[in-house]
Design an enzyme around this catalytic site. Structure first.
Site, PDB file in Angstrom:
ATOM      1  N   HIS A  92     -27.604 -11.857  44.854  1.00  0.00           N
ATOM      2  CA  HIS A  92     -28.185 -10.859  45.628  1.00  0.00           C
ATOM      3  C   HIS A  92     -28.840 -10.037  44.960  1.00  0.00           C
ATOM      4  CE1 HIS A  92     -27.877  -8.022  49.193  1.00  0.00           C
ATOM      5  NE2 HIS A  92     -28.091  -7.293  48.286  1.00  0.00           N
ATOM      6  N   GLU A  93     -28.508  -9.228  43.782  1.00  0.00           N
ATOM      7  CA  GLU A  93     -29.282  -8.417  43.125  1.00  0.00           C
ATOM      8  C   GLU A  93     -30.170  -9.110  42.203  1.00  0.00           C
ATOM      9  OE1 GLU A  93     -28.326  -5.309  43.491  1.00  0.00           O
ATOM     10  OE2 GLU A  93     -26.363  -6.000  44.609  1.00  0.00           O
ATOM     11  N   HIS A  99     -33.272  -8.749  44.602  1.00  0.00           N
ATOM     12  CA  HIS A  99     -34.047  -7.368  44.701  1.00  0.00           C
ATOM     13  C   HIS A  99     -34.841  -7.437  43.278  1.00  0.00           C
ATOM     14  CE1 HIS A  99     -31.773  -5.409  47.537  1.00  0.00           C
ATOM     15  NE2 HIS A  99     -30.465  -5.701  47.141  1.00  0.00           N
TER      16      HIS A  99
END
Length: 150
Positions: free
Chosen positions: A70-71, A74
């Protein structure tokens, strides 16, 4: 899974980046024990990934890898100049393409017990609260009836 040192953590993040994104992770990743309500965060101005160490200790390995993925969504979108925020279409499509979770599951240690139980005198709707509620000031959100402590 035991807590990783910085070198092993970087190697894990780099491997996940190459496996799922086919792009290298070249910046800084570290644990931040001050994170309470999230599994991790990406700080765009510093190009820094911070991960919550409690997720390594309390949850399974798949959950922690999901947080890293998920990170990294980003991270890679920010570097490419695309929409890297939660509401952006680019971010949502990359989450889906890499099988990354939209949110992380809450930690088992963060479960709070609801100490105060109120019910509506009119519709009998039950409210469980962490903090006390002034029953003279607040009313039922469903019907507007008076609340009483159970």
């Amino acid at each position: 899974m035991n807590l990783l040192n910085e070198k092993d953590l970087y190697a894990l993040v780099h491997d996940i980046s190459m496996t799922f994104f086919k792009k290298p992770f070249t910046d800084v990743v570290r644990f931040n024990s001050r994170l309470r309500t999230t599994g991790g965060r990406y700080i765009p101005t510093k190009r820094l990934l911070e991960l919550n160490p409690k997720y390594v200790l309390e949850m399974d390995e798949d959950e922690f890898i999901g947080i890293i993925k998920h990170e990294l969504c980003h991270y890679h979108l920010h570097i490419e100049g695309k929409g890297y925020k939660h509401g952006d279409r680019d971010f949502k499509s990359l989450l889906k393409a890499t099988g990354s979770p939209r949110h992380c599951n809450p930690l088992p240690s963060s479960k709070r017990e609801r100490k105060h139980h109120y019910s509506c005198r009119s519709c009998a709707h039950v409210y469980n609260r962490q903090r006390r509620v002034n029953v003279n000031k607040y009313r039922c959100g469903k019907c507007g009836g008076k609340l009483q402590l159970q």
